[in-house]
Motif scaffolding. Sequence first.
Motif, PDB file in Angstrom:
ATOM      1  N   VAL A  48       0.815  -1.205   0.000  1.00 53.89           N
ATOM      2  CA  VAL A  48       0.000   0.000   0.000  1.00 53.89           C
ATOM      3  C   VAL A  48       0.855   1.263   0.000  1.00 53.89           C
ATOM      4  CG1 VAL A  48      -1.700   1.352   1.307  1.00 53.89           C
ATOM      5  CG2 VAL A  48      -1.947  -1.131   1.138  1.00 53.89           C
ATOM      6  N   ALA A  49       1.877   1.286   0.861  1.00 55.18           N
ATOM      7  CA  ALA A  49       2.693   2.501   0.973  1.00 55.18           C
ATOM      8  C   ALA A  49       3.997   2.178   1.695  1.00 55.18           C
ATOM      9  CB  ALA A  49       1.940   3.584   1.747  1.00 55.18           C
ATOM     10  N   ARG A  50       4.987   3.021   1.432  1.00 54.16           N
ATOM     11  CA  ARG A  50       6.291   2.866   2.076  1.00 54.16           C
ATOM     12  C   ARG A  50       6.905   4.229   2.274  1.00 54.16           C
ATOM     13  NH1 ARG A  50      10.910  -0.743   2.382  1.00 54.16           N
ATOM     14  NH2 ARG A  50      12.871   0.371   2.019  1.00 54.16           N
ATOM     15  N   ILE A  51       7.620   4.366   3.395  1.00 52.82           N
ATOM     16  CA  ILE A  51       8.312   5.621   3.668  1.00 52.82           C
ATOM     17  C   ILE A  51       9.689   5.303   4.210  1.00 52.82           C
ATOM     18  CG2 ILE A  51       7.337   5.817   6.016  1.00 52.82           C
ATOM     19  CD1 ILE A  51       7.133   8.865   5.471  1.00 52.82           C
ATOM     20  N   SER A  52      10.682   5.995   3.703  1.00 56.30           N
ATOM     21  CA  SER A  52      12.055   5.760   4.136  1.00 56.30           C
ATOM     22  C   SER A  52      12.298   6.453   5.475  1.00 56.30           C
ATOM     23  CB  SER A  52      13.028   6.266   3.087  1.00 56.30           C
ATOM     24  OG  SER A  52      12.931   7.681   2.994  1.00 56.30           O
ATOM     25  N   TRP A  53      13.488   6.250   6.008  1.00 60.77           N
ATOM     26  CA  TRP A  53      13.791   6.797   7.326  1.00 60.77           C
ATOM     27  C   TRP A  53      13.691   8.319   7.346  1.00 60.77           C
ATOM     28  CZ3 TRP A  53      17.808  10.227   7.974  1.00 60.77           C
ATOM     29  CH2 TRP A  53      18.699  10.342   6.888  1.00 60.77           C
ATOM     30  N   ASN A  54      13.970   8.961   6.215  1.00 55.21           N
ATOM     31  CA  ASN A  54      13.981  10.425   6.188  1.00 55.21           C
ATOM     32  C   ASN A  54      12.694  11.015   5.620  1.00 55.21           C
ATOM     33  OD1 ASN A  54      14.259   9.736   3.525  1.00 55.21           O
ATOM     34  ND2 ASN A  54      16.018  11.048   3.125  1.00 55.21           N
ATOM     35  N   GLY A  55      11.687  10.173   5.399  1.00 55.48           N
ATOM     36  CA  GLY A  55      10.386  10.698   4.999  1.00 55.48           C
ATOM     37  C   GLY A  55      10.066  10.617   3.521  1.00 55.48           C
ATOM     38  N   ALA A  56      10.984  10.125   2.715  1.00 58.52           N
ATOM     39  CA  ALA A  56      10.695   9.979   1.289  1.00 58.52           C
ATOM     40  C   ALA A  56       9.776   8.775   1.081  1.00 58.52           C
ATOM     41  CB  ALA A  56      11.987   9.795   0.514  1.00 58.52           C
ATOM     42  N   SER A  57       8.739   8.958   0.285  1.00 61.49           N
ATOM     43  CA  SER A  57       7.795   7.859   0.072  1.00 61.49           C
ATOM     44  C   SER A  57       7.964   7.254  -1.313  1.00 61.49           C
ATOM     45  CB  SER A  57       6.362   8.340   0.272  1.00 61.49           C
ATOM     46  OG  SER A  57       6.020   9.332  -0.673  1.00 61.49           O
ATOM     47  N   THR A  58       7.794   5.973  -1.356  1.00 64.64           N
ATOM     48  CA  THR A  58       7.765   5.232  -2.613  1.00 64.64           C
ATOM     49  C   THR A  58       6.455   5.532  -3.334  1.00 64.64           C
ATOM     50  OG1 THR A  58       9.158   3.481  -1.737  1.00 64.64           O
ATOM     51  CG2 THR A  58       7.660   2.858  -3.511  1.00 64.64           C
ATOM     52  N   PRO A  59       6.422   5.545  -4.669  1.00 63.76           N
ATOM     53  CA  PRO A  59       5.150   5.775  -5.361  1.00 63.76           C
ATOM     54  C   PRO A  59       4.067   4.802  -4.904  1.00 63.76           C
ATOM     55  CG  PRO A  59       6.961   5.924  -6.897  1.00 63.76           C
ATOM     56  CD  PRO A  59       7.551   5.482  -5.599  1.00 63.76           C
ATOM     57  N   TYR A  60       2.891   5.318  -4.738  1.00 66.71           N
ATOM     58  CA  TYR A  60       1.772   4.513  -4.297  1.00 66.71           C
ATOM     59  C   TYR A  60       1.229   3.674  -5.452  1.00 66.71           C
ATOM     60  CZ  TYR A  60       1.750   7.748  -0.341  1.00 66.71           C
ATOM     61  OH  TYR A  60       2.102   8.492   0.766  1.00 66.71           O
ATOM     62  N   PRO A  61       0.673   2.515  -5.153  1.00 64.99           N
ATOM     63  CA  PRO A  61       0.003   1.764  -6.220  1.00 64.99           C
ATOM     64  C   PRO A  61      -1.232   2.524  -6.706  1.00 64.99           C
ATOM     65  CG  PRO A  61      -0.378   0.743  -4.074  1.00 64.99           C
ATOM     66  CD  PRO A  61       0.622   1.813  -3.858  1.00 64.99           C
ATOM     67  N   ASP A  62      -1.632   2.261  -7.926  1.00 61.26           N
ATOM     68  CA  ASP A  62      -2.763   2.981  -8.519  1.00 61.26           C
ATOM     69  C   ASP A  62      -4.033   2.854  -7.687  1.00 61.26           C
ATOM     70  OD1 ASP A  62      -1.871   2.314 -11.992  1.00 61.26           O
ATOM     71  OD2 ASP A  62      -1.186   3.854 -10.583  1.00 61.26           O
ATOM     72  N   SER A  63      -4.165   1.731  -6.995  1.00 58.91           N
ATOM     73  CA  SER A  63      -5.391   1.481  -6.237  1.00 58.91           C
ATOM     74  C   SER A  63      -5.602   2.484  -5.108  1.00 58.91           C
ATOM     75  CB  SER A  63      -5.374   0.060  -5.669  1.00 58.91           C
ATOM     76  OG  SER A  63      -4.226  -0.137  -4.865  1.00 58.91           O
ATOM     77  N   VAL A  64      -4.528   3.115  -4.622  1.00 60.54           N
ATOM     78  CA  VAL A  64      -4.669   4.055  -3.499  1.00 60.54           C
ATOM     79  C   VAL A  64      -4.089   5.424  -3.799  1.00 60.54           C
ATOM     80  CG1 VAL A  64      -4.544   2.100  -1.898  1.00 60.54           C
ATOM     81  CG2 VAL A  64      -2.488   3.468  -2.341  1.00 60.54           C
ATOM     82  N   LYS A  65      -3.480   5.582  -4.939  1.00 58.64           N
ATOM     83  CA  LYS A  65      -2.821   6.850  -5.298  1.00 58.64           C
ATOM     84  C   LYS A  65      -3.807   8.010  -5.243  1.00 58.64           C
ATOM     85  CE  LYS A  65       0.036   6.411  -8.597  1.00 58.64           C
ATOM     86  NZ  LYS A  65       0.599   6.210  -9.955  1.00 58.64           N
ATOM     87  N   GLY A  66      -3.381   9.084  -4.613  1.00 56.66           N
ATOM     88  CA  GLY A  66      -4.222  10.262  -4.491  1.00 56.66           C
ATOM     89  C   GLY A  66      -5.208  10.210  -3.337  1.00 56.66           C
ATOM     90  N   ARG A  67      -5.326   9.062  -2.700  1.00 59.87           N
ATOM     91  CA  ARG A  67      -6.262   8.912  -1.583  1.00 59.87           C
ATOM     92  C   ARG A  67      -5.557   8.594  -0.272  1.00 59.87           C
ATOM     93  NH1 ARG A  67      -9.761   4.838  -1.533  1.00 59.87           N
ATOM     94  NH2 ARG A  67      -8.438   3.430  -2.760  1.00 59.87           N
ATOM     95  N   PHE A  68      -4.458   7.865  -0.323  1.00 60.20           N
ATOM     96  CA  PHE A  68      -3.728   7.454   0.873  1.00 60.20           C
ATOM     97  C   PHE A  68      -2.414   8.214   0.961  1.00 60.20           C
ATOM     98  CE2 PHE A  68      -5.472   2.828   1.433  1.00 60.20           C
ATOM     99  CZ  PHE A  68      -6.765   3.312   1.337  1.00 60.20           C
ATOM    100  N   THR A  69      -2.010   8.514   2.192  1.00 56.73           N
ATOM    101  CA  THR A  69      -0.747   9.191   2.425  1.00 56.73           C
ATOM    102  C   THR A  69      -0.059   8.579   3.636  1.00 56.73           C
ATOM    103  OG1 THR A  69      -1.639  11.274   1.570  1.00 56.73           O
ATOM    104  CG2 THR A  69       0.401  11.388   2.835  1.00 56.73           C
ATOM    105  N   ILE A  70       1.191   8.205   3.453  1.00 52.97           N
ATOM    106  CA  ILE A  70       1.984   7.670   4.559  1.00 52.97           C
ATOM    107  C   ILE A  70       2.845   8.781   5.127  1.00 52.97           C
ATOM    108  CG2 ILE A  70       3.872   6.896   3.052  1.00 52.97           C
ATOM    109  CD1 ILE A  70       4.167   4.439   4.901  1.00 52.97           C
ATOM    110  N   SER A  71       3.035   8.752   6.429  1.00 53.55           N
ATOM    111  CA  SER A  71       3.915   9.718   7.086  1.00 53.55           C
ATOM    112  C   SER A  71       4.506   9.063   8.322  1.00 53.55           C
ATOM    113  CB  SER A  71       3.161  10.999   7.461  1.00 53.55           C
ATOM    114  OG  SER A  71       2.113  10.715   8.381  1.00 53.55           O
ATOM    115  N   ARG A  72       5.492   9.705   8.908  1.00 52.70           N
ATOM    116  CA  ARG A  72       6.110   9.148  10.104  1.00 52.70           C
ATOM    117  C   ARG A  72       6.558  10.256  11.027  1.00 52.70           C
ATOM    118  NH1 ARG A  72      10.836   5.479   8.290  1.00 52.70           N
ATOM    119  NH2 ARG A  72      11.246   5.338  10.546  1.00 52.70           N
TER     120      ARG A  72
END
Length: 125
Positions: A48-72
């Motif tokens: 669904v989502a991934r975020i690196s240690w410094n906050g950079a996120s991997t592109p979201y899959p189309d199924s959730v893109k624009g609707r889901f946001t990962i943060s830490r």
Amino acid sequence: QVQLVESGGGLVQAGGSLRLSCAASGGTFSNFAMGWFRQAPGKEREFVARISWNGASTPYPDSVKGRFTISRDNAKKTVYLQMNSLKPEDTAVYYCAADRRNAWNRIYVEQYDYWGQGTQVTVSS
């Protein structure tokens, strides 16, 4: 050993929002990339989502893109998944996971080292 505990799941109507949290303990949280996966009944666990240690996120899959946001929040040792415009097809158990490797685009289940127990998200139509 890292322990992960998800929270924030529940029942919501289509179009609604939820924010999932995953609290980590037992390790140096800022050393890990963090991911969210989900598994619907009868289906394989999917990225669904991934975020690196410094906050950079991997592109979201189309199924959730624009609707889901990962943060830490490294100070709180917590990763979040904000889910908006929820659809019935988002219904699943949502898992957070920790990856000791901070490479950018690691989206497969077997690439993660630690997993939470999951939290149920149910979206009614």
